[in-house]
Structure formats: C-alpha cells, structure tokens
Scaffold this active site. Structure first.
Site, short mmCIF file in Angstrom:
data_model
loop_
_atom_site.label_atom_id
_atom_site.label_comp_id
_atom_site.label_asym_id
_atom_site.label_seq_id
_atom_site.Cartn_x
_atom_site.Cartn_y
_atom_site.Cartn_z
N ASP A 153 0.84 -1.19 0.00
CA ASP A 153 0.00 0.00 0.00
C ASP A 153 0.88 1.25 0.00
O ASP A 153 1.93 1.25 -0.64
CB ASP A 153 -0.94 -0.03 1.22
CG ASP A 153 -2.26 0.68 0.97
OD1 ASP A 153 -2.24 1.91 0.80
OD2 ASP A 153 -3.31 0.02 0.95
N HIS A 217 -3.72 6.26 3.31
CA HIS A 217 -4.37 5.04 2.83
C HIS A 217 -3.77 3.78 3.46
O HIS A 217 -4.50 2.91 3.96
CB HIS A 217 -4.26 4.99 1.31
CG HIS A 217 -5.15 4.00 0.64
ND1 HIS A 217 -4.80 2.68 0.46
CD2 HIS A 217 -6.39 4.13 0.08
CE1 HIS A 217 -5.78 2.04 -0.17
NE2 HIS A 217 -6.75 2.90 -0.42
N SER A 542 -11.12 -0.47 -0.92
CA SER A 542 -9.82 -0.51 -0.23
C SER A 542 -10.00 -0.78 1.25
O SER A 542 -9.11 -1.33 1.90
CB SER A 542 -9.07 0.81 -0.41
OG SER A 542 -8.52 0.91 -1.68
#
Length: 752
Positions: A153, A217, A542
């Site tokens: 990620d 994220h 996600s």
C-alpha cells in the site's frame, strides 16, 4: 581582376555552409539524443519462475543486464540507468526503460513470458467488526501472534497507537524480512518489517522517502486488518469507540508502493517479490487495476507466485461501480472483495433562512455554530473569464466557479463533487444528486448531500428570496436500518476475462470505516485541509479488502496448514446471503454475500485447489505448455487429449457461474470435489435453494458420506433449461450435515 575577390567570397561561403551543416548535424544529434530517453517508458519483462540454477539467486541480475544489453546496446545502458528492478527472490523478471521497438524485441527473447508497460494503479473500525458479528471477546488462537500480514500500500505511520508493540514478543522465527528504516522511521515488534519502492519516477511534493505513510491510505488499511485495540478512537467526536483490526495480535509487514501520484506496476511486482520470501502469511492489496491477460497484470502475477508459496492475496475489486464488468483483481487465485455498508450512518442537517431543515449525508466534522451565511446556486456563479458558463459551473468542478461570487457563501451544487466551491473560497457546500449518494467521506469544508427533491426546494428558495441564507450543522450518528448493502461505488462483475468464474467472491464493510490515520495527512485527502486526526473515516473497496484480509488471517491462525484455496473457500461458503432487492446486480455486486468471520474457520467442507489445478485452468484459458512451464518452473503440460474447453467451468471453485449467449437454451456441467474439515464421520445432503422456474439444477450424487477428516468426495452439478428474458438468475447449493451448512452461489446469466 575580379577572380580573387570572388574566390574569397566562394571560400567563405563554403566555410559558412560547412559550419551551418555541422551545426545542423549537431543540433539534430543533440535533439535526437535528448528526445531518445523521452521515447522510453517503463516496461515489465516477466520471465516466470525463478531459474533452477546451482547459483545464488542474486546472479539473475547479470542475466537481466545481459538481456538488456542485447536489446538496447551497452552504450545506451552506460548513458542512463535503464534497469529499475530485478525480480529474483520469488520469481524471475525485471523492469526497465525501453522503447516500444525494444520491448517488442525483448518479448521475442527466449524465456520471456510477457512484456507489458508498467501501468499506474490507483488506491481504491470502531463499529464495522461488531456489525459483522466479530466482537472483541471472540475465540482467538494462540498462533495469532505468529501470523504475519503483509500490506502492499502507501506505507504506514508507525507511531500510531494501533501499531504499538507493548506486550509483544520478538518477531516469529520464520520472518526473513527487513526494516528499511531511516532517521525518521523505525520498526518494532508489531510492525516487524517495512520496505519502500520508487524507481521509475522522481519524488514529488508530499512524498516521504521511507516506508512512512504521508497520504493515509496504507495506515488505514493496515490498522483495519491487524491494528491493536485502541479505546476512545474517533474523528473529532464522531464514531467514538474502540478501533481494532481483525487480528489485533498479528504482526504487520509493510511494503510501500503508492506515492502522492500513483502506484506503479514495476514497484508492485518488486513488493510481491520481497514479501513472498520475507515470510508473510497473508497479503493485503487495496490497489486497483486490471488487464485482459492474467500474466500481463502485476497483481495477478504476484498473487499467483504467492499462492505457490501458500500465501493468499486479498484484493479490492475497485471503485468504478455500479456499471457491470468494472471489476478489478478478478484472478481466481485472488480473494476479490466488494464493499458493503454498516448500520451506522452520519446525518448532516441543512437549515435555510426560512427555518426549514433538510437532512443529508457527508461525514461533516465542521461546526458553523448555527451561523447563517449567504446562499448561492453554483449555476449563477460561472467563472466566465476561464470560459465556463452556467451549464458547467453548476456541478462545482474545480475552476468552474467565480471566486468573487462564491467567496464567503454556501454554494448549492449539482452532483457529488463540490470541490470547486472549496477552491473558490466558499464557506460550505450543499450537494444534490439522484439518487442520493450511499456514503460520502469528509469534505475539506462544511458539506451535506441531499436528494433531488430537497435540492429542488433549496433551489426554489434561492430564486424566491432576496437574501437567501443557510447553515450546515455538524453530523450526528444514526442507524441505517437497510444495511448491509453494496454501495454504488463498489465495482461490479461479471468477470471480464473468465465469465464462468464468479467475481467478486465476497463482500465486507467498506463504507465510513474508522481506522488509524497519519496526523500529517489532510482528513479529506484535499491539500489545504488543515485538520489533523489520528483516526479517520474512509470509504472504498480498499477498506473492505483489509476486513477480508483480517478474516483470512483469523482462519489461518486456526488452520496454519490450510492452502490459500481452502481459506478462500471457507470464507466464501460461510458468508451470509444478501438481498438482491437492495442490489439488483445480486452476486455480481456481493459475490457469496457478507463475510462472516465467526463461521469462517469452521466451514465443514472446503473446495481445495492445488497449483496443478490452476495450471489446468490456465490450459483451458489457452495458455501454452511452454509458457506455463516458464511460469511454474516444472514440466507439467497441457495434454492434447484433455477436453480443456470444459475445464474453464471446472476449476474446483467454491461458487458456480454459467454464461450463455442463448438464454433460452442453457446447458452446463460443473465438476467439484469437497474436502471434509468438519466432523470425521458426517453425511451431507445437497439442497438447491432458489432455482427459478424453467431452470433445472441437479446434483449427483446428492449425498456425500465422509468417514474421516481430509477425505475428498466428488460430485457433479448439471444446469439445464431457460432463463427466458432475464439477464441473470441466482440460486444456491447448500451441503448440510445438520451441523455445517456449506453454501455456494449459483449464477446463470446471458451474454448478449
């Protein structure tokens, strides 16, 4: 007498001409030399399995350099660094800067499986785990602290309380990774490893040259999968509770491939190459993108080699719904995860100067203290100097609004964007859309999203009042009684490459998920938003992906020796059915249904698959023996005597999909093998639930009697009949022994 002067003129003309020619030649050479690197772009040269040589793995590097020299020439390699990555730990290949012509030459070289451009991928709680029945006091395995979850990620914020190593022992002995730390980054006994990959482009503003996450994220997904229990977590008071991951005792290994701009395929493959050999147990990849070839896709390639080493890869299906065939990450060896809502929603009220109140959504942390501001419709404030008119400004796209007309006001916008109002200096934004958005994450200013009826009422108020005003209140929490359902953003099937493999596999919470966040990242992901928070609400597949990752790791902790396919099967066959009334795309929206973490370790039966099963599947897809031998490194072959045309339906998959170009004449046969992992002595009876009229579904044999654990029994499912004028119909096969119910979705659909 005039000959001498003309001779001198001629001489100087010749010299001038030669100098001009030389200058032009040099200019052409310089221009060509300068332009040549610009014609190159990053290509991935995939060569399959690691070479079976009695030499150290590192010696694949000279092989890659030699191949590159043969194609581009030694002088070009010396002029600029063309080799970016050399994949050598888990599989064979490299990433290099090539021209299109050089890439074509490389594709024809011996041992090369595929050559494809390195594309750019995009990144796709306190309540979510409880909502799916996975409470804090659920039964845990003592092995959980030895489970290593690899997260590919945007990095991680290691100082977050979600990643504290208080009470943790040293990393498991199987761990072979490293911490690519620096003065600003250190690992601990929770985050036991971290690497970063960034070889193809220069760093840009906002990038941190370490595994540290600056965007948010990666921190969010890692803590959702395996973060510690953290009490009193909230976003400025909203969603207050205990934040935790699915396997809070597990270890985390971080592989940073995503940066301020995007995530490159060459970096993603490098991360897989390391993670597989580092010793991770489960991989979580919340990154989008898809190709029409399983071996021209970085995530599909990496996940295939992970599977060969016993590692399941959990992936997000993407945020391009609700249109059909928008799904990403659909390889059968990946767990493909769609998003669902949870029963918590945030209501954001808008009050007008006439005292009327309208309720909308958007997780709004701003408090205007009930102060009223001038209200304007975006269509009345176009940025005409930039060439926009009412038809474009009404949607509030960036740059379309006149700063002088909207500054200090609340703006009514059509659609769900609204960021143009923020950049033009508005105080707040009211969005109107049809249908009402399922969920909207925090905006960089006060915001609410209303349905079209409410929006029309506000529009009428603006046009019937001399000085229209409004205020927007901070969000309050409410219960969404319809949940769970799949929000519109979640990408839909069917599988665009292999229509008879049902995708997505499963659905998991992915709407307004509260999880850890870097205190340097904008809460709204919009530059200029100066709010800082340690926990934040984010939505997307996600966020669903790490929920499934956590469940897969949970299953792995009870069954360390189960194959990736067995874990995938357990998750699929124990899922809770969802209602097609809320999602007309049915299984193409949610797969087998809502993930059930408590039941997942105890499926009763599993549909297992070995590497050889996947090779036979790939033979059915038209891959050649030579190609598959390069990919796998062994001598298995696609037999010319085998009817591979049927095998594309007969991978031992835990769901059933049958596509047909003639909905009035449906015919298909599925062969499956069930492995007993429930009670040693058990008898399962087959039940077909929900079969539509005109479609006959038979199971033979309809009874499976097991006498031991690990025993395998095969059966056949035959589908015949018609679905008439329907685009798709659904049913379920349930094997029931009185203790375990093993449910597989059956989808029959038309391809026009």
């Amino acid at each position: 007498m005039d000959l001498v002067p003309w001779s001198r003129k001629g001489f100087f003309l010749v010299v001038w001409f030669l100098l001009l020619s030389l200058t032009c030649t040099l200019l052409v050479d310089v221009t060509h030399s300068a332009a040549h690197p610009d014609t190159r772009k990053v290509y991935i040269v995939y060569m399959g399995d690691k070479p079976k040589l009695d030499i150290p793995t590192a010696n694949t590097l000279p092989l890659h350099v030699n191949m590159l020299q043969n194609v581009v020439g030694s002088s070009n390699i010396e002029q600029e660094p063309l080799l970016l990555h050399s994949y050598k730990r888990s599989f064979n290949g490299f990433a290099a800067k090539l021209t299109e012509e050089e890439a074509q030459k490389m594709a024809g070289m011996a041992g090369v499986v595929s050559v494809f451009p390195s594309g750019k991928r995009k990144l796709h709680t306190t309540r979510s785990w409880n909502f799916i029945g996975f409470h804090e006091n659920v039964k845990r395995s003592t092995v959980e602290s030895d489970i290593i979850v690899g997260v590919i990620d945007s990095g991680v914020w290691p100082e977050s309380a979600s990643f504290s190593d208080a009470g943790y022992g040293p990393p498991p002995k199987k761990w072979k990774g490293t911490c690519q730390g620096s003065s600003n980054f250190t690992c601990n006994n929770k985050i036991i490893g971290a690497r970063y990959y960034h070889n193809s482009e220069p760093f840009v503003k906002g990038d941190i040259e370490s595994p540290r996450d600056s965007g948010g994220h990666g921190t969010h997904t890692a803590s959702t999968a395996a973060g510690n229990l953290v009490s009193k977590a909230s976003l400025f008071g909203l969603g207050s509770g205990t934040a935790r991951g699915g396997v809070p005792s597990a270890r985390i290994a971080v592989y940073k491939v995503c940066w301020a701009s995007d995530c490159s395929d060459d970096d993603i493959l490098a991360a897989f190459d390391d993670a597989i050999m580092d010793g991770v147990d489960i991989l979580s990849v919340s990154v989008g993108g898809a190709e029409d070839d399983y071996f021209r896709d970085s995530i599909s390639i990496g996940a295939f080699h992970a599977l060969r080493k016993g590692i399941l890869t959990s992936t997000a299906v993407g945020n391009n719904g609700p249109r059909p065939k928008t799904i990403a990450n659909f390889a059968p060896w990946c767990l493909s995860v769609a998003a669902t809502t949870i029963d918590r929603e945030f209501v954001t009220k808008v009050q007008l100067g006439n005292q009327k109140i309208y309720e909308g959504i958007v997780t709004n942390t701003f408090d205007l203290k009930a102060k009223f501001y001038p209200l304007i419709f975006a269509g009345d404030a176009p940025n005409r100097t930039a060439g926009y008119d009412e038809s474009t400004s009404k949607t509030c796209e960036p740059g379309t609004l006149d700063h002088n007309l909207v500054k200090g006001k609340i703006v009514l916008c059509d659609g769900t964007t609204g960021y143009g109002a923020y950049f033009a200096g508005a105080v707040g934004v009211i969005l109107q859309s049809r249908p009402v958005a399922d969920v909207l994450d925090p905006f960089p200013m006060p915001a609410s999203c209303l349905g079209l009826d409410s929006g029309n009422s506000i529009y009428y108020y603006i046009n019937s009042t001399r000085n229209p005003t409004a205020t927007i209140f901070k969000s309050t929490e409410d219960i969404d009684t319809l949940s769970p359902y799949v929000p519109s953003f979640s990408s839909r099937g069917p599988n665009p490459v292999t229509p008879n493999i049902l995708k997505p596999d499963i659905a998991a919470p992915g709407a307004s998920i509260l999880a850890a966040f870097p205190p340097i990242a904008p809460v709204s992901f919009v530059q200029g938003d100066d709010r800082v928070a340690s926990y934040n609400f984010v939505s997307g597949t996600s966020m669903a992906c790490p929920h499934a990752t956590g469940v897969a790791a949970y299953v792995k902790s009870f069954h360390p020796n189960w194959s990736p396919a067995a874990i995938q099967s357990a998750i699929i066959t124990t899922a809770k059915p969802l209602s097609p009334d809320l999602n007309p795309e049915a299984e193409f929206a949610y797969g087998a249904g809502q993930i059930d973490p408590v039941r997942a370790p105890y499926p009763g039966l599993v549909y297992d698959a070995t590497e050889l099963d996947y090779i036979e599947f790939l033979c059915a897809q038209g891959y050649s023996t030579k190609l598959l031998q390069s990919i796998t490194g062994h001598k298995s072959s696609c037999s010319s005597k085998t009817n591979y045309g049927a095998l594309s339906d007969n991978l031992n998959y835990p769901s059933f999909a049958l596509s047909s170009s003639n909905p009035n004449s449906i015919s298909g046969v599925f062969n499956r093998t069930a492995t007993n992992v429930g009670s040693p002595r058990s008898t399962y009876k087959a039940k077909v639930i929900g079969a539509t009229k005109g479609l006959e579904i038979k199971v033979n044999p309809s009874i499976l009697s097991f006498s031991s654990l690990g025993q395998k029994l095969s059966f056949q499912v035959t589908v015949k009949g018609s679905i008439h004028h329907k685009s798709s119909v659904s049913a379920s096969l349930v094997w029931d022994d009185g203790t375990f119910q093993v449910r597989s979705p059956i989808v029959v659909y038309a391809i026009y």
